[in-house]
Design a protein around this motif. Sequence first.
Motif, PDB file in Angstrom:
ATOM      1  N   ARG A   1       0.857  -1.181   0.000  1.00 43.99           N
ATOM      2  CA  ARG A   1       0.000   0.000   0.000  1.00 43.99           C
ATOM      3  C   ARG A   1       0.895   1.235   0.000  1.00 43.99           C
ATOM      4  NH1 ARG A   1      -2.993  -3.601  -0.855  1.00 43.99           N
ATOM      5  NH2 ARG A   1      -4.963  -4.068   0.165  1.00 43.99           N
ATOM      6  N   SER A   2       0.423   2.303  -0.613  1.00 40.14           N
ATOM      7  CA  SER A   2       1.175   3.553  -0.581  1.00 40.14           C
ATOM      8  C   SER A   2       1.016   4.183   0.803  1.00 40.14           C
ATOM      9  CB  SER A   2       0.679   4.519  -1.654  1.00 40.14           C
ATOM     10  OG  SER A   2      -0.608   5.007  -1.324  1.00 40.14           O
ATOM     11  N   THR A   3       2.034   4.910   1.234  1.00 45.96           N
ATOM     12  CA  THR A   3       1.913   5.601   2.512  1.00 45.96           C
ATOM     13  C   THR A   3       0.813   6.657   2.425  1.00 45.96           C
ATOM     14  OG1 THR A   3       3.694   7.132   1.917  1.00 45.96           O
ATOM     15  CG2 THR A   3       4.303   5.203   3.256  1.00 45.96           C
ATOM     16  N   LYS A   4       0.585   7.183   1.241  1.00 45.18           N
ATOM     17  CA  LYS A   4      -0.491   8.162   1.056  1.00 45.18           C
ATOM     18  C   LYS A   4      -1.845   7.516   1.351  1.00 45.18           C
ATOM     19  CE  LYS A   4      -2.564  11.272  -2.270  1.00 45.18           C
ATOM     20  NZ  LYS A   4      -3.205  11.172  -3.555  1.00 45.18           N
ATOM     21  N   ALA A   5      -2.097   6.331   0.816  1.00 47.93           N
ATOM     22  CA  ALA A   5      -3.371   5.642   1.057  1.00 47.93           C
ATOM     23  C   ALA A   5      -3.522   5.289   2.532  1.00 47.93           C
ATOM     24  CB  ALA A   5      -3.472   4.392   0.189  1.00 47.93           C
ATOM     25  N   LEU A   6      -2.429   4.867   3.169  1.00 43.10           N
ATOM     26  CA  LEU A   6      -2.491   4.542   4.595  1.00 43.10           C
ATOM     27  C   LEU A   6      -2.808   5.789   5.419  1.00 43.10           C
ATOM     28  CD1 LEU A   6       0.553   2.121   4.892  1.00 43.10           C
ATOM     29  CD2 LEU A   6      -1.877   1.521   4.771  1.00 43.10           C
ATOM     30  N   SER A   7      -2.188   6.911   5.065  1.00 44.33           N
ATOM     31  CA  SER A   7      -2.463   8.166   5.779  1.00 44.33           C
ATOM     32  C   SER A   7      -3.912   8.589   5.613  1.00 44.33           C
ATOM     33  CB  SER A   7      -1.533   9.277   5.289  1.00 44.33           C
ATOM     34  OG  SER A   7      -0.201   8.981   5.640  1.00 44.33           O
TER      35      SER A   7
ATOM     36  N   VAL B   1      -6.300  -3.689  11.176  1.00 41.43           N
ATOM     37  CA  VAL B   1      -6.630  -3.540   9.762  1.00 41.43           C
ATOM     38  C   VAL B   1      -6.109  -4.783   9.053  1.00 41.43           C
ATOM     39  CG1 VAL B   1      -6.333  -2.160   7.667  1.00 41.43           C
ATOM     40  CG2 VAL B   1      -6.413  -1.029   9.924  1.00 41.43           C
ATOM     41  N   THR B   2      -6.985  -5.430   8.312  1.00 40.05           N
ATOM     42  CA  THR B   2      -6.583  -6.572   7.501  1.00 40.05           C
ATOM     43  C   THR B   2      -6.490  -6.103   6.064  1.00 40.05           C
ATOM     44  OG1 THR B   2      -7.554  -8.193   8.985  1.00 40.05           O
ATOM     45  CG2 THR B   2      -7.243  -8.875   6.700  1.00 40.05           C
ATOM     46  N   PHE B   3      -5.354  -6.384   5.433  1.00 41.38           N
ATOM     47  CA  PHE B   3      -5.110  -5.987   4.054  1.00 41.38           C
ATOM     48  C   PHE B   3      -5.363  -7.188   3.153  1.00 41.38           C
ATOM     49  CE2 PHE B   3      -2.573  -3.225   6.729  1.00 41.38           C
ATOM     50  CZ  PHE B   3      -2.926  -1.975   6.239  1.00 41.38           C
ATOM     51  N   LEU B   4      -6.168  -6.978   2.131  1.00 41.82           N
ATOM     52  CA  LEU B   4      -6.530  -8.019   1.173  1.00 41.82           C
ATOM     53  C   LEU B   4      -5.787  -7.794  -0.133  1.00 41.82           C
ATOM     54  CD1 LEU B   4     -10.420  -7.780   1.618  1.00 41.82           C
ATOM     55  CD2 LEU B   4      -8.843  -9.237   2.897  1.00 41.82           C
ATOM     56  N   ARG B   5      -5.518  -8.863  -0.856  1.00 42.70           N
ATOM     57  CA  ARG B   5      -4.919  -8.733  -2.200  1.00 42.70           C
ATOM     58  C   ARG B   5      -5.940  -8.221  -3.208  1.00 42.70           C
ATOM     59  NH1 ARG B   5       0.051 -11.594  -4.243  1.00 42.70           N
ATOM     60  NH2 ARG B   5       1.016 -12.468  -2.402  1.00 42.70           N
ATOM     61  N   GLU B   6      -7.180  -8.641  -3.044  1.00 43.59           N
ATOM     62  CA  GLU B   6      -8.237  -8.287  -3.993  1.00 43.59           C
ATOM     63  C   GLU B   6      -9.429  -7.699  -3.243  1.00 43.59           C
ATOM     64  OE1 GLU B   6      -7.803  -8.884  -7.286  1.00 43.59           O
ATOM     65  OE2 GLU B   6      -5.894  -9.917  -6.971  1.00 43.59           O
TER      66      GLU B   6
ATOM     67  N   ILE C   1      -4.027 -12.697   2.925  1.00 49.01           N
ATOM     68  CA  ILE C   1      -4.266 -11.473   3.681  1.00 49.01           C
ATOM     69  C   ILE C   1      -3.100 -11.268   4.631  1.00 49.01           C
ATOM     70  CG2 ILE C   1      -6.784 -11.781   3.629  1.00 49.01           C
ATOM     71  CD1 ILE C   1      -6.523 -12.794   6.576  1.00 49.01           C
ATOM     72  N   THR C   2      -3.037 -10.096   5.214  1.00 48.38           N
ATOM     73  CA  THR C   2      -2.161  -9.876   6.350  1.00 48.38           C
ATOM     74  C   THR C   2      -2.788  -8.797   7.206  1.00 48.38           C
ATOM     75  OG1 THR C   2       0.135  -9.644   7.056  1.00 48.38           O
ATOM     76  CG2 THR C   2      -0.600  -8.207   5.255  1.00 48.38           C
ATOM     77  N   THR C   3      -2.549  -8.872   8.496  1.00 41.93           N
ATOM     78  CA  THR C   3      -3.231  -8.016   9.463  1.00 41.93           C
ATOM     79  C   THR C   3      -2.217  -7.271  10.315  1.00 41.93           C
ATOM     80  OG1 THR C   3      -5.131  -9.496   9.519  1.00 41.93           O
ATOM     81  CG2 THR C   3      -4.843  -8.069  11.415  1.00 41.93           C
ATOM     82  N   ARG C   4      -2.523  -5.994  10.590  1.00 48.76           N
ATOM     83  CA  ARG C   4      -1.686  -5.173  11.462  1.00 48.76           C
ATOM     84  C   ARG C   4      -2.580  -4.381  12.406  1.00 48.76           C
ATOM     85  NH1 ARG C   4       1.110  -7.886   8.729  1.00 48.76           N
ATOM     86  NH2 ARG C   4       3.213  -7.491   7.959  1.00 48.76           N
ATOM     87  N   THR C   5      -2.042  -4.090  13.593  1.00 43.18           N
ATOM     88  CA  THR C   5      -2.776  -3.201  14.488  1.00 43.18           C
ATOM     89  C   THR C   5      -2.828  -1.815  13.857  1.00 43.18           C
ATOM     90  OG1 THR C   5      -0.830  -2.447  15.703  1.00 43.18           O
ATOM     91  CG2 THR C   5      -1.957  -4.463  16.529  1.00 43.18           C
ATOM     92  N   LEU C   6      -3.799  -1.033  14.246  1.00 44.28           N
ATOM     93  CA  LEU C   6      -3.899   0.321  13.734  1.00 44.28           C
ATOM     94  C   LEU C   6      -2.655   1.118  14.123  1.00 44.28           C
ATOM     95  CD1 LEU C   6      -5.604   2.365  12.172  1.00 44.28           C
ATOM     96  CD2 LEU C   6      -6.709   2.978  14.343  1.00 44.28           C
ATOM     97  N   GLU C   7      -2.104   0.853  15.301  1.00 46.04           N
ATOM     98  CA  GLU C   7      -0.887   1.555  15.720  1.00 46.04           C
ATOM     99  C   GLU C   7       0.287   1.247  14.791  1.00 46.04           C
ATOM    100  OE1 GLU C   7      -0.758   4.067  17.905  1.00 46.04           O
ATOM    101  OE2 GLU C   7      -2.922   3.727  17.902  1.00 46.04           O
ATOM    102  N   THR C   8       0.412  -0.005  14.381  1.00 43.06           N
ATOM    103  CA  THR C   8       1.475  -0.375  13.444  1.00 43.06           C
ATOM    104  C   THR C   8       1.258   0.302  12.101  1.00 43.06           C
ATOM    105  OG1 THR C   8       1.935  -2.466  14.544  1.00 43.06           O
ATOM    106  CG2 THR C   8       2.555  -2.310  12.212  1.00 43.06           C
ATOM    107  N   VAL C   9       0.023   0.348  11.627  1.00 33.54           N
ATOM    108  CA  VAL C   9      -0.287   1.021  10.357  1.00 33.54           C
ATOM    109  C   VAL C   9       0.118   2.496  10.448  1.00 33.54           C
ATOM    110  CG1 VAL C   9      -2.127   1.687   8.753  1.00 33.54           C
ATOM    111  CG2 VAL C   9      -2.117  -0.604   9.760  1.00 33.54           C
ATOM    112  N   LYS C  10      -0.161   3.123  11.577  1.00 34.74           N
ATOM    113  CA  LYS C  10       0.220   4.530  11.751  1.00 34.74           C
ATOM    114  C   LYS C  10       1.742   4.698  11.675  1.00 34.74           C
ATOM    115  CE  LYS C  10      -3.733   5.896  14.583  1.00 34.74           C
ATOM    116  NZ  LYS C  10      -4.184   6.299  15.945  1.00 34.74           N
ATOM    117  N   LYS C  11       2.484   3.811  12.330  1.00 37.91           N
ATOM    118  CA  LYS C  11       3.949   3.882  12.299  1.00 37.91           C
ATOM    119  C   LYS C  11       4.476   3.690  10.879  1.00 37.91           C
ATOM    120  CE  LYS C  11       4.535   2.454  17.068  1.00 37.91           C
ATOM    121  NZ  LYS C  11       4.877   1.385  17.985  1.00 37.91           N
ATOM    122  N   CYS C  12       3.890   2.765  10.159  1.00 39.02           N
ATOM    123  CA  CYS C  12       4.332   2.511   8.778  1.00 39.02           C
ATOM    124  C   CYS C  12       4.029   3.700   7.876  1.00 39.02           C
ATOM    125  CB  CYS C  12       3.653   1.247   8.239  1.00 39.02           C
ATOM    126  SG  CYS C  12       4.226  -0.281   8.997  1.00 39.02           S
TER     127      CYS C  12
END
Length: 182
Positions: free
Chosen positions: A86-92, A113-118, A168-179
């Motif tokens: 994912r782009s950092t822009k989309a995550l932001s 947040v769970t990220f899907l391929r499709e 899929i892969t899953t991250r905590t919202l806090e991890t998504v924020k750090k990324c």
Amino acid sequence: MIGRSNLQEPVMPRYVAFLRGVSPMNAKMPEVKKAFEKAGFTNVKTLLSSGNVVFDSPSKSETALARKAEKAMQEHLDRSFLTIVRSTKALSELIDADPYSEFRLPAKSKHVVTFLREVPTAKLSLPIKLNEARILAVRGQEVLVSYVPQPGSPEFMRLIEKTFGTEITTRTLETVKKCAAA
């Protein structure tokens, strides 16, 4: 006399590769970083030893970047991990939307947040619940999940995999924020 141009170098897009199933036991982050660099990604940084790789790359589809990363890991690590980019822009944008604010959740709930391929094709009746785990919303290729931690029970992962499979892969919202900020 030739004047200096006021044109700045274009800023290269920044991306995050979320690798499924990575832990310090099965992948060393310095080696993962080198594999990404050998693939031609720049400004590579790993975060949290759990398969989060932030990098710069010319604009390409996220799918193409994921395939390139998987190929590089296979070539340089002799193994690969399912990769979702994912782009950092989309995550932001996801974070800025404060996506969990619209739900009434227990105070002790964790947000993931769970990220899907499709984008899922099946119509889901949400929320989907399993005890203290809830799939709240699907926003494109991202799934918002909350759960209240229970001793020895990864119920939320069972619920997610039962609903969306294992690509899929899953991250905590806090991890998504750090990324997103890296």
